[in-house]
Every structure is written in structure tokens, then in C-alpha cells.
Design a protein around this motif. Structure first.
Motif, PDB file in Angstrom:
ATOM      1  N   ASP A   1       1.267 -15.090   0.456  1.00 49.19           N
ATOM      2  CA  ASP A   1       0.045 -15.886   0.371  1.00 49.19           C
ATOM      3  C   ASP A   1      -0.117 -16.810   1.580  1.00 49.19           C
ATOM      4  O   ASP A   1      -1.100 -17.531   1.689  1.00 49.19           O
ATOM      5  CB  ASP A   1      -0.015 -16.705  -0.919  1.00 49.19           C
TER       6      ASP A   1
ATOM      7  N   SER B   1      -0.637  -6.882  -0.426  1.00 49.71           N
ATOM      8  CA  SER B   1      -1.520  -8.005  -0.110  1.00 49.71           C
ATOM      9  C   SER B   1      -2.982  -7.567  -0.052  1.00 49.71           C
ATOM     10  O   SER B   1      -3.292  -6.395   0.150  1.00 49.71           O
ATOM     11  CB  SER B   1      -1.134  -8.627   1.236  1.00 49.71           C
ATOM     12  N   THR B   2      -3.862  -8.538  -0.232  1.00 52.18           N
ATOM     13  CA  THR B   2      -5.281  -8.330   0.008  1.00 52.18           C
ATOM     14  C   THR B   2      -5.568  -8.749   1.441  1.00 52.18           C
ATOM     15  O   THR B   2      -5.282  -9.875   1.827  1.00 52.18           O
ATOM     16  CB  THR B   2      -6.135  -9.168  -0.956  1.00 52.18           C
ATOM     17  N   TYR B   3      -6.107  -7.829   2.219  1.00 48.91           N
ATOM     18  CA  TYR B   3      -6.347  -8.140   3.620  1.00 48.91           C
ATOM     19  C   TYR B   3      -7.495  -7.295   4.159  1.00 48.91           C
ATOM     20  O   TYR B   3      -7.907  -6.296   3.563  1.00 48.91           O
ATOM     21  CB  TYR B   3      -5.088  -7.881   4.461  1.00 48.91           C
TER      22      TYR B   3
ATOM     23  N   GLU C   1     -10.660  -2.687   4.335  1.00 46.32           N
ATOM     24  CA  GLU C   1     -10.510  -3.737   3.325  1.00 46.32           C
ATOM     25  C   GLU C   1      -9.529  -3.226   2.280  1.00 46.32           C
ATOM     26  O   GLU C   1      -9.763  -2.180   1.673  1.00 46.32           O
ATOM     27  CB  GLU C   1     -11.853  -4.077   2.678  1.00 46.32           C
TER      28      GLU C   1
ATOM     29  N   ALA D   1      -7.004  -4.084  -1.118  1.00 50.22           N
ATOM     30  CA  ALA D   1      -6.716  -4.968  -2.245  1.00 50.22           C
ATOM     31  C   ALA D   1      -5.226  -4.946  -2.560  1.00 50.22           C
ATOM     32  O   ALA D   1      -4.511  -3.998  -2.213  1.00 50.22           O
ATOM     33  CB  ALA D   1      -7.516  -4.545  -3.476  1.00 50.22           C
ATOM     34  N   SER D   2      -4.754  -5.981  -3.241  1.00 57.30           N
ATOM     35  CA  SER D   2      -3.330  -6.099  -3.547  1.00 57.30           C
ATOM     36  C   SER D   2      -2.848  -4.996  -4.488  1.00 57.30           C
ATOM     37  O   SER D   2      -1.647  -4.714  -4.552  1.00 57.30           O
ATOM     38  CB  SER D   2      -3.025  -7.470  -4.162  1.00 57.30           C
TER      39      SER D   2
ATOM     40  N   ASN E   1      -6.338 -12.395   3.090  1.00 55.54           N
ATOM     41  CA  ASN E   1      -7.264 -13.273   2.384  1.00 55.54           C
ATOM     42  C   ASN E   1      -7.379 -12.822   0.928  1.00 55.54           C
ATOM     43  O   ASN E   1      -8.009 -11.811   0.633  1.00 55.54           O
ATOM     44  CB  ASN E   1      -8.639 -13.241   3.045  1.00 55.54           C
ATOM     45  N   PRO E   2      -6.757 -13.572   0.000  1.00 56.27           N
ATOM     46  CA  PRO E   2      -6.815 -13.201  -1.428  1.00 56.27           C
ATOM     47  C   PRO E   2      -8.230 -13.135  -1.979  1.00 56.27           C
ATOM     48  O   PRO E   2      -8.465 -12.533  -3.028  1.00 56.27           O
ATOM     49  CB  PRO E   2      -6.015 -14.318  -2.115  1.00 56.27           C
ATOM     50  N   GLU E   3      -9.201 -13.747  -1.279  1.00 59.55           N
ATOM     51  CA  GLU E   3     -10.576 -13.769  -1.753  1.00 59.55           C
ATOM     52  C   GLU E   3     -11.359 -12.516  -1.352  1.00 59.55           C
ATOM     53  O   GLU E   3     -12.504 -12.331  -1.774  1.00 59.55           O
ATOM     54  CB  GLU E   3     -11.297 -15.008  -1.213  1.00 59.55           C
ATOM     55  N   THR E   4     -10.776 -11.663  -0.527  1.00 63.67           N
ATOM     56  CA  THR E   4     -11.459 -10.440  -0.118  1.00 63.67           C
ATOM     57  C   THR E   4     -11.762  -9.578  -1.340  1.00 63.67           C
ATOM     58  O   THR E   4     -10.878  -9.290  -2.145  1.00 63.67           O
ATOM     59  CB  THR E   4     -10.594  -9.636   0.878  1.00 63.67           C
ATOM     60  N   ASN E   5     -13.007  -9.179  -1.488  1.00 64.82           N
ATOM     61  CA  ASN E   5     -13.439  -8.400  -2.652  1.00 64.82           C
ATOM     62  C   ASN E   5     -13.604  -6.937  -2.250  1.00 64.82           C
ATOM     63  O   ASN E   5     -14.500  -6.595  -1.478  1.00 64.82           O
ATOM     64  CB  ASN E   5     -14.765  -8.955  -3.184  1.00 64.82           C
TER      65      ASN E   5
END
Length: 295
Positions: A42, A77-79, A102, A104-105, A266-270
Motif C-alpha cells: 500500500d 496490487s491495484t495499479y 489497469e 486490480a488486486s 493506486n488502491p482507488e483505481t477502478n
């Protein structure tokens, strides 16, 4: 309805794709890779080490350790990632490839490849955690298919960053890309980058390159000159960005190569499915219906 010329071009491209099996990772296989990275990175843990993995006394002594950590962290990770690659042969002739990813975790990802090197004008990938999907656009027409190799596996995000157009490579990541560059930087000194109001420490890793092997281009170019590689790495071992540049000599002519890649955790990446995802099933059902009538 797709034209015969589009179908023919796509058939050639997909045959090449299906004939290859994996991509970089640290390793590509049909079984899930194990990792000792837990919990997911994180970027805000105060217990992080003072220097990246593989670094001793301010020097990179074990590039493989650094790379293993980089791939392991990213896999959970989300990246988002971007790659911009250019080959400039003269003032009017160049090759460009732009890739965005993009991730996701949980392993889902979307990727877009726009390149002047391949058959298509644009390729869009979607992996839902189980199956891969591909939308290939040539001109004003788009073909929707499953994105998979001959073994039924789905391309990994790193596959699309480094091998954006067919033929895709198989095996371990040291065949190309970041592994090649970091390995060439063995023994290089890391410079600490001062950052205000940030919890993590960044390091700059730089080296000069003089051998085509260092860039993974030995089969294409006779020699290289003015080669340089610079990467920004954090204490955890994540390579945040890098820049590669060199002049390649082939047949007495000079080709200027530049490659810029960046990763942003970025954990907020959708990461959401693309709007065209339903077309894949519709088109496959249509083809199956035609095959059934023909038999």
C-alpha cells in the motif's frame, strides 16, 4: 458483417498468437505462482526496509531479487501502467507503440495497445479473473474474440506491455524488457531521491549500455551507442518508472530507440469491464451457428 480481408488478416494474427504460450512474469505457467508478499503493498507502511531488495551498500548486487519482488507486489496490487515506445529511423519514418494497463488486486485487468507495428490499429483486452477477451480494430471494423494462447491461458499484463504485438513470447521475463535492463545495471550505485511529505523513499538507478544484449535487441541490431537506462525504485522493490534510450546501428544506418514505462500503485483505481464485452459471446455464438449448419 466483417469483410473477408479483415477476417484473413485477423486469422493470420490470431494463429501467431495461439502458437505461443506465455509471457514474462517472473515465470509463466498453467499453475498459480506462489509469492511471499502479504499483505498487498500500500506504499504507506513505516516498517519498510531502508533500501530495495537486492541492494547492498548502496549498490545493486542482486537484480533478480529486486525483479522478483517487483513482479510479486504488482501481482497482488491495484495499479495502472503505461508504456511509450518509439523507433525513429529518419525524420519521416518511425514506429510507435503505446500501451495502457489497469490492473486490480484480484487479478482482473484491462489493456489497450495502439501500435504501428502490427496488423490492427487498436487492440483492447479484458481479463475477468477467469477468461480473457479481445477486441481487435482494423480501420472501421472490430472483431471480438477470446484472448488466449494455444494452452488456453490468458496473456498477462506484462505480456502486453513488453510484447504488444504478435508474435508474443513465452517463458520467463528475462527474455526481454525490464529484466534485461535491470540485469545490465548490476553493480550500479543507487542515488536517494529526496521527497517531501512522502512516507516512502525513492532511489534512482542509472547505468550506461553498450551491448545490444543489454537491451534484448542483439538479433535485430549490429551494435548500439549512447545507450542509457534510468529507473526509479522504492524501498519495497517496486520499479515506479524507467527510461531506456539508445542509438542502434543496423546495416550502417542509425535507429533511435526510446522506451518510457511507468507504474502507479493506486488502491482507488477502478477496473471495470469494457462496454463491448457482450459482443464477444454474440460473435462466438454466431460463428458456432454457421459451423453447425455447415457440418
Amino acid at each position: 458483417m466483417q469483410t473477408e480481408s479483415l477476417s484473413s488478416l485477423l486469422l493470420v494474427g490470431l494463429v501467431v498468437l495461439s502458437g505461443c504460450s506465455g509471457f514474462p512474469g517472473p515465470e509463466t505457467s498453467e499453475t498459480e505462482q506462489t509469492t511471499d508478499v502479504s499483505p498487498p503493498y500500500d506504499g504507506a507502511d513505516s516498517s519498510q526496509p531502508n533500501s530495495p531488495p537486492g541492494v547492498r551498500d548502496g549498490r545493486l548486487v542482486n537484480p533478480e531479487q529486486l525483479l522478483d519482488q517487483h513482479w510479486s507486489i504488482l501481482s497482488y496490487s491495484t495499479y495502472s501502467a503505461e508504456r511509450h515506445y518509439t523507433e525513429q529511423r529518419n525524420s519521416s519514418q518511425s514506429v510507435q507503440t503505446n500501451v495502457t494497463v489497469e490492473h486490480a488486486s484480484d487479478g482482473r485487468y484491462r489493456a489497450t495497445v495502439v501500435s504501428t507495428q502490427g496488423l490492427s490499429d487498436r487492440d483492447e483486452y479484458w481479463f475477468d479473473g477467469e477468461l480473457g477477451y479481445l477486441a481487435t480494430t482494423i480501420g472501421n471494423e472490430t472483431r471480438y474474440t477470446r484472448a488466449q494462447t494455444a494452452r488456453g491461458s490468458t496473456p498477462l499484463p506484462e505480456d502486453l506491455l513488453y510484447f504488444a504485438t504478435p508474435p508474443y513470447r513465452s517463458g520467463v521475463v528475462n527474455q526481454r524488457g525490464l529484466y534485461q535492463y535491470i540485469t545490465a545495471a548490476r553493480g550500479s550505485t543507487l542515488e536517494t531521491i529526496e521527497r517531501d511529505n512522502e512516507s516512502d523513499t525513492l532511489f534512482r538507478l542509472s547505468t550506461q549500455l553498450s551491448d545490444p544484449d543489454d537491451t534484448g535487441s542483439a538479433a535485430r541490431f549490429d551494435s548500439i551507442r549512447n545507450g542509457s537506462f534510468t529507473a526509479v525504485v522504492d524501498s519495497w522493490g517496486v520499479v515506479h518508472s524507467y527510461q531506456l534510450s539508445y542509438e542502434a546501428v543496423v546495416g550502417g544506418r542509425i535507429v533511435k530507440i526510446t522506451e518510457n514505462v511507468s507504474y502507479e500503485l493506486n488502491p482507488e483505481t477502478n477496473v471495470t469491464p469494457p462496454a463491448w464485452i457482450n459482443h464477444v459471446d454474440d460473435e462466438n455464438e454466431s460463428e458456432n451457428s454457421v459451423l453447425s449448419r455447415a457440418s
